[in-house]
Design a protein around this motif. Sequence first.
Motif, PDB file in Angstrom:
ATOM      1  N   LYS A 173       0.823  -1.208   0.000  1.00 18.68           N
ATOM      2  CA  LYS A 173       0.000   0.000   0.000  1.00 18.68           C
ATOM      3  C   LYS A 173       0.859   1.260   0.000  1.00 18.68           C
ATOM      4  O   LYS A 173       0.451   2.308  -0.497  1.00 18.68           O
ATOM      5  CB  LYS A 173      -0.931   0.000   1.220  1.00 18.68           C
ATOM      6  CG  LYS A 173      -2.074  -1.009   1.133  1.00 18.68           C
ATOM      7  CD  LYS A 173      -2.981  -0.902   2.336  1.00 18.68           C
ATOM      8  CE  LYS A 173      -4.128  -1.891   2.267  1.00 18.68           C
ATOM      9  NZ  LYS A 173      -5.094  -1.574   1.209  1.00 18.68           N
ATOM     10  N   LYS A 174       2.069   1.155   0.576  1.00 20.44           N
ATOM     11  CA  LYS A 174       2.982   2.300   0.622  1.00 20.44           C
ATOM     12  C   LYS A 174       4.388   1.814   0.277  1.00 20.44           C
ATOM     13  O   LYS A 174       4.929   0.952   0.963  1.00 20.44           O
ATOM     14  CB  LYS A 174       2.969   2.945   2.015  1.00 20.44           C
ATOM     15  CG  LYS A 174       1.660   3.633   2.374  1.00 20.44           C
ATOM     16  CD  LYS A 174       1.699   4.263   3.768  1.00 20.44           C
ATOM     17  CE  LYS A 174       1.515   3.256   4.854  1.00 20.44           C
ATOM     18  NZ  LYS A 174       1.347   3.876   6.204  1.00 20.44           N
TER      19      LYS A 174
ATOM     20  N   GLY B  20      -0.762   4.223 -13.757  1.00 23.91           N
ATOM     21  CA  GLY B  20      -0.663   5.678 -13.829  1.00 23.91           C
ATOM     22  C   GLY B  20      -1.610   6.403 -12.899  1.00 23.91           C
ATOM     23  O   GLY B  20      -1.425   7.590 -12.606  1.00 23.91           O
ATOM     24  N   HIS B  21      -2.616   5.691 -12.384  1.00 27.05           N
ATOM     25  CA  HIS B  21      -3.610   6.313 -11.496  1.00 27.05           C
ATOM     26  C   HIS B  21      -3.123   6.426 -10.052  1.00 27.05           C
ATOM     27  O   HIS B  21      -3.767   7.101  -9.237  1.00 27.05           O
ATOM     28  CB  HIS B  21      -4.898   5.493 -11.508  1.00 27.05           C
ATOM     29  CG  HIS B  21      -4.705   4.088 -11.009  1.00 27.05           C
ATOM     30  ND1 HIS B  21      -4.142   3.092 -11.791  1.00 27.05           N
ATOM     31  CD2 HIS B  21      -4.986   3.506  -9.812  1.00 27.05           C
ATOM     32  CE1 HIS B  21      -4.095   1.968 -11.108  1.00 27.05           C
ATOM     33  NE2 HIS B  21      -4.589   2.188  -9.904  1.00 27.05           N
ATOM     34  N   LEU B  22      -2.013   5.796  -9.718  1.00 22.81           N
ATOM     35  CA  LEU B  22      -1.573   5.758  -8.323  1.00 22.81           C
ATOM     36  C   LEU B  22      -1.124   7.134  -7.823  1.00 22.81           C
ATOM     37  O   LEU B  22      -0.604   7.960  -8.583  1.00 22.81           O
ATOM     38  CB  LEU B  22      -0.423   4.759  -8.144  1.00 22.81           C
ATOM     39  CG  LEU B  22      -0.767   3.279  -8.366  1.00 22.81           C
ATOM     40  CD1 LEU B  22       0.416   2.404  -8.029  1.00 22.81           C
ATOM     41  CD2 LEU B  22      -1.995   2.874  -7.561  1.00 22.81           C
ATOM     42  N   LYS B  23      -1.289   7.339  -6.530  1.00 21.63           N
ATOM     43  CA  LYS B  23      -0.893   8.590  -5.876  1.00 21.63           C
ATOM     44  C   LYS B  23       0.598   8.541  -5.560  1.00 21.63           C
ATOM     45  O   LYS B  23       1.080   7.607  -4.933  1.00 21.63           O
ATOM     46  CB  LYS B  23      -1.701   8.770  -4.589  1.00 21.63           C
ATOM     47  CG  LYS B  23      -1.427  10.059  -3.833  1.00 21.63           C
ATOM     48  CD  LYS B  23      -2.308  10.111  -2.584  1.00 21.63           C
ATOM     49  CE  LYS B  23      -2.055  11.355  -1.749  1.00 21.63           C
ATOM     50  NZ  LYS B  23      -2.915  11.369  -0.534  1.00 21.63           N
ATOM     51  N   VAL B  24       1.308   9.555  -5.998  1.00 20.51           N
ATOM     52  CA  VAL B  24       2.756   9.605  -5.825  1.00 20.51           C
ATOM     53  C   VAL B  24       3.157  10.926  -5.170  1.00 20.51           C
ATOM     54  O   VAL B  24       2.630  11.988  -5.522  1.00 20.51           O
ATOM     55  CB  VAL B  24       3.489   9.459  -7.183  1.00 20.51           C
ATOM     56  CG1 VAL B  24       5.001   9.582  -7.009  1.00 20.51           C
ATOM     57  CG2 VAL B  24       3.133   8.131  -7.845  1.00 20.51           C
TER      58      VAL B  24
ATOM     59  N   VAL C  85       5.036   5.996  -3.148  1.00 15.58           N
ATOM     60  CA  VAL C  85       3.924   5.591  -4.008  1.00 15.58           C
ATOM     61  C   VAL C  85       2.878   4.906  -3.136  1.00 15.58           C
ATOM     62  O   VAL C  85       3.193   3.993  -2.371  1.00 15.58           O
ATOM     63  CB  VAL C  85       4.395   4.623  -5.111  1.00 15.58           C
ATOM     64  CG1 VAL C  85       3.215   4.204  -5.989  1.00 15.58           C
ATOM     65  CG2 VAL C  85       5.487   5.263  -5.960  1.00 15.58           C
ATOM     66  N   GLN C  86       1.638   5.363  -3.242  1.00 12.54           N
ATOM     67  CA  GLN C  86       0.555   4.801  -2.443  1.00 12.54           C
ATOM     68  C   GLN C  86      -0.423   4.037  -3.342  1.00 12.54           C
ATOM     69  O   GLN C  86      -0.933   4.567  -4.330  1.00 12.54           O
ATOM     70  CB  GLN C  86      -0.176   5.920  -1.685  1.00 12.54           C
ATOM     71  CG  GLN C  86       0.720   6.565  -0.625  1.00 12.54           C
ATOM     72  CD  GLN C  86       0.084   7.767   0.037  1.00 12.54           C
ATOM     73  OE1 GLN C  86       0.370   8.911  -0.322  1.00 12.54           O
ATOM     74  NE2 GLN C  86      -0.797   7.522   1.003  1.00 12.54           N
ATOM     75  N   ASN C  87      -0.650   2.784  -2.977  1.00 12.73           N
ATOM     76  CA  ASN C  87      -1.541   1.911  -3.740  1.00 12.73           C
ATOM     77  C   ASN C  87      -2.570   1.312  -2.784  1.00 12.73           C
ATOM     78  O   ASN C  87      -2.355   0.263  -2.176  1.00 12.73           O
ATOM     79  CB  ASN C  87      -0.732   0.793  -4.417  1.00 12.73           C
ATOM     80  CG  ASN C  87      -1.607  -0.156  -5.224  1.00 12.73           C
ATOM     81  OD1 ASN C  87      -2.781   0.125  -5.452  1.00 12.73           O
ATOM     82  ND2 ASN C  87      -1.034  -1.267  -5.660  1.00 12.73           N
TER      83      ASN C  87
END
Length: 406
Positions: free
Chosen positions: A141-142, A166-170, A204-206
């Motif tokens: 997740k992180k 490409g949608h992940l929060k970075v 990177v947060q998933n």
Amino acid sequence: MKKLYIVGIGPGGKKYIHSMAKEAIEESECLIGARRMLEVFDHLKKEMYESISTPDIIEQIKNSGCSVFSLLVSGDSGFYSLSKKITENLLEDHEITVENIPSISSMQYLCSKLNISWDDVKHISAHGRDINIAAAVMFSKKTFFLTGGEFGPQEICKVLCGKGLGHLKVTAGENLSYSNEKITTDTAINMAEMHFDSLCAMLVQNDDAVHMDEGLRSIGDDEFITGNIPMTKSEVRTISIGKLNIKNSSTVYDIGAGTGSVSIETALKLNYGRLYAIEKNEEAISLIEKNKEKFKTYNIDIIKGQAPECLENLPSPDCVFIGGSGGNLVQIIETVLRKNQSANVVINAIALESVNEALKCMEKFNLEDVEITNVWISKSKKVRSYNMMMGQNPIYIISGKGSGLN
């Protein structure tokens, strides 16, 4: 007896250098490290030696007339720093004692700025390393990246975009703790178009990460999206993957990937590895793509083409599953063993002629530990008040390992 302090000076700003680190530096006669770190202490008028090379640093310490040294490392001395190599090299040296002084790492600093915990963050260094970005992000997740050289946030985000992430929060943190600090948060697709300072770290947060427990189970056949393409059934799939002897960092080929069932179940076990699904049929490729998206197995690369030609530019495999050879079994195994003489090979066959061909290939290329397993699965089916056993086609699983002598 000489004394070496390996001093973590935190993310870089003076206010993050703690008192014990300052005491060690003040006690030292000579300071060693990169220019950026040494210049913080120019006012102390110490002897200084600029280097980040382990052999050079050790030679300098041994040949110098000084007795007490401080090797300055950025962040925490135990977190991707020179400390590891220096300490290992001096463990048996009875003329130099080593003391590590830890500090705040860039990961701690960046997470604290974002007000998130870091006890569950996967951390990876991109400094001169061949890293599997998709696998790292897929299962966490992180994920924290200590970027380096030409492999900065922009390049990492481009890889994420290429993998469908490409949608992940970075978040990228430039010049952390310095006066020109800059922290940027956006999607990977937007960050891939930005430029960042070389002194940078990123997170990177998933939120939709795959739980590692997924790799511990057998996936039911009815969980896959299927069409008119043959699929390796659950029990046969489990045995075949077991015969591959994969490690969590393996590079795997699935040749004749079909619906992608073997690819998916294998990829979920590759926490640090990667899988290449090789398939020439358009319908099959479409099914693999759909199943890849469903199971979020972004560590799979789908290669459209005919083996062995399309294998040439792929990384060397550790394990190869051959579910369909298109009549090119000899050439495929020859190519695989040329790329890795010790690769594990598993072949599935239904026809006796295919079994015979597989065994001849194993003999021709001197594979070791060759084994044939015949699997004949029957499953119960409810017929009114009775449970009837319905048999599937018998499958031959032929496995072997390259001898390293080809």
